[in-house]
Design a protein around this motif. Structure first.
Motif, PDB file in Angstrom:
ATOM      1  N   GLY A   1      16.745 -41.699   3.341  1.00 14.03           N
ATOM      2  CA  GLY A   1      17.215 -42.643   2.382  1.00 14.03           C
ATOM      3  C   GLY A   1      16.691 -42.625   1.195  1.00 14.03           C
ATOM      4  N   VAL A   2      17.864 -43.490   0.517  1.00 17.95           N
ATOM      5  CA  VAL A   2      18.471 -43.238  -0.901  1.00 17.95           C
ATOM      6  C   VAL A   2      18.050 -44.066  -1.821  1.00 17.95           C
ATOM      7  CG1 VAL A   2      20.048 -41.969  -2.851  1.00 17.95           C
ATOM      8  CG2 VAL A   2      19.799 -41.206   0.008  1.00 17.95           C
TER       9      VAL A   2
ATOM     10  N   LEU B   1      11.202 -35.232  -3.403  1.00 12.65           N
ATOM     11  CA  LEU B   1      11.293 -36.130  -2.500  1.00 12.65           C
ATOM     12  C   LEU B   1      10.686 -36.911  -3.049  1.00 12.65           C
ATOM     13  CD1 LEU B   1      10.823 -34.347   1.493  1.00 12.65           C
ATOM     14  CD2 LEU B   1      12.562 -35.938  -0.202  1.00 12.65           C
ATOM     15  N   SER B   2      10.816 -39.031  -2.654  1.00 13.45           N
ATOM     16  CA  SER B   2      10.560 -39.429  -3.468  1.00 13.45           C
ATOM     17  C   SER B   2       9.709 -40.288  -4.362  1.00 13.45           C
ATOM     18  CB  SER B   2       9.303 -40.236  -2.663  1.00 13.45           C
ATOM     19  OG  SER B   2       9.336 -40.092  -0.909  1.00 13.45           O
TER      20      SER B   2
ATOM     21  N   TYR C   1      20.937 -40.470 -11.772  1.00  8.98           N
ATOM     22  CA  TYR C   1      19.346 -40.661 -11.226  1.00  8.98           C
ATOM     23  C   TYR C   1      19.531 -40.864 -10.005  1.00  8.98           C
ATOM     24  CZ  TYR C   1      17.728 -39.940 -15.806  1.00  8.98           C
ATOM     25  OH  TYR C   1      16.964 -39.801 -17.429  1.00  8.98           O
ATOM     26  N   ILE C   2      18.703 -39.817  -9.394  1.00  8.10           N
ATOM     27  CA  ILE C   2      18.446 -40.188  -7.065  1.00  8.10           C
ATOM     28  C   ILE C   2      17.037 -40.411  -6.785  1.00  8.10           C
ATOM     29  CG2 ILE C   2      18.845 -38.130  -6.143  1.00  8.10           C
ATOM     30  CD1 ILE C   2      20.604 -39.307  -4.266  1.00  8.10           C
ATOM     31  N   SER C   3      16.649 -40.644  -5.655  1.00  8.32           N
ATOM     32  CA  SER C   3      15.593 -40.791  -5.932  1.00  8.32           C
ATOM     33  C   SER C   3      15.289 -40.425  -3.647  1.00  8.32           C
ATOM     34  CB  SER C   3      14.351 -41.995  -5.926  1.00  8.32           C
ATOM     35  OG  SER C   3      12.521 -41.564  -4.917  1.00  8.32           O
ATOM     36  N   ILE C   4      15.395 -39.678  -3.176  1.00 12.30           N
ATOM     37  CA  ILE C   4      15.140 -39.294  -1.706  1.00 12.30           C
ATOM     38  C   ILE C   4      13.609 -39.542  -1.205  1.00 12.30           C
ATOM     39  CG2 ILE C   4      15.805 -38.296   0.076  1.00 12.30           C
ATOM     40  CD1 ILE C   4      17.986 -36.898  -2.273  1.00 12.30           C
TER      41      ILE C   4
ATOM     42  N   ASP D   1      25.415 -31.626   0.547  1.00  9.28           N
ATOM     43  CA  ASP D   1      23.930 -31.317   0.448  1.00  9.28           C
ATOM     44  C   ASP D   1      23.238 -32.202  -0.715  1.00  9.28           C
ATOM     45  OD1 ASP D   1      21.638 -29.197   0.939  1.00  9.28           O
ATOM     46  OD2 ASP D   1      22.377 -27.835  -0.088  1.00  9.28           O
ATOM     47  N   VAL D   2      22.902 -33.255  -0.663  1.00 11.11           N
ATOM     48  CA  VAL D   2      22.661 -33.850  -2.172  1.00 11.11           C
ATOM     49  C   VAL D   2      21.218 -33.402  -1.837  1.00 11.11           C
ATOM     50  CG1 VAL D   2      22.216 -35.790  -3.161  1.00 11.11           C
ATOM     51  CG2 VAL D   2      24.376 -35.182  -2.261  1.00 11.11           C
ATOM     52  N   HIS D   3      20.963 -33.532  -3.436  1.00 14.08           N
ATOM     53  CA  HIS D   3      18.765 -33.583  -3.627  1.00 14.08           C
ATOM     54  C   HIS D   3      18.591 -33.920  -5.390  1.00 14.08           C
ATOM     55  CE1 HIS D   3      18.636 -30.607  -0.743  1.00 14.08           C
ATOM     56  NE2 HIS D   3      19.695 -29.817  -0.438  1.00 14.08           N
TER      57      HIS D   3
END
Length: 195
Positions: free
Chosen positions: A194-195, A141-142, A186-189, A129-131
């Motif tokens: 897509g990641v 998001l984004s 860090y992450i951007s969804i 359950d990644v955010h």
């Protein structure tokens, strides 16, 4: 190692190459891969970029069974993405994956039924359950944010050895956001997942 060994459970044959992939020749590993006719190749983004820098052309080999190239270790650059499809194989699934040794899994990975886009990992991993959280702990998001996993996941470590009061464990993953796994990346969804 866990991924490699777990492949045996579904009847796969596995190959582990130890040593320089460029010895004695710059295409030594490619030669071995083609000779044994592998269908999934796990490698690093650095290996792909080094092939390109050395002007080694994987399309000199047939790679008749190669269906998937998994890239990890660092982000795959646009140039490396283009190199694979122009100089290696046009009909291969090139999938960057991202996880961690501590979770024995991937937060983001490949999916054979989803499209492949440059600059994106295809999807969030099953059971994850990644955010992307902003600094206040809100899912965005984004937008680049902190990689978190809101719920426990199947391969989540549950404690550290010799951590009697679980202080090190909780400070490693749960100090930033209460009851939410904070991975420290860090992450951007994207809106499409897509990641």
């Amino acid at each position: 190692w866990n991924w490699l060994v777990s492949s045996l459970a579904i009847g796969s044959s596995i190959v582990l190459y130890d040593g320089s992939p460029f010895y004695p020749l710059n295409d030594s590993l490619l030669h071995k891969m083609n000779k044994i006719d592998i269908n999934v190749f796990g490698t690093s983004a650095k290996y792909i970029s080094t092939l390109e820098a050395l002007n080694v052309l994987p399309n000199n080999y047939s790679f008749s069974s190669l269906a998937t190239i998994l890239s990890t270790g660092s982000p795959l650059t646009n140039d490396s993405f283009e190199f694979v499809y122009k100089k290696w194989k046009k009909n291969v699934q090139l999938s960057s994956i991202s996880g961690g040794t501590d979770i024995i899994s991937c937060f983001a990975l490949a999916c054979p039924i989803l499209p492949v886009y440059k600059n994106e990992l295809q999807c969030i991993g099953l059971g994850m359950d990644v955010h992307s959280f902003d600094s206040s702990g809100k899912s965005v998001l984004s937008t680049k944010g902190e990689l978190v996993c809101n719920k426990p996941f199947p391969s989540m470590p549950i404690y550290f050895w010799n951590d009697k009061n679980e202080e090190k464990y909780y400070s490693a993953y749960f100090d930033r956001f209460a009851s939410v796994w904070h991975h420290g990346d860090y992450i951007s969804i994207s809106k499409s997942g897509g990641v």
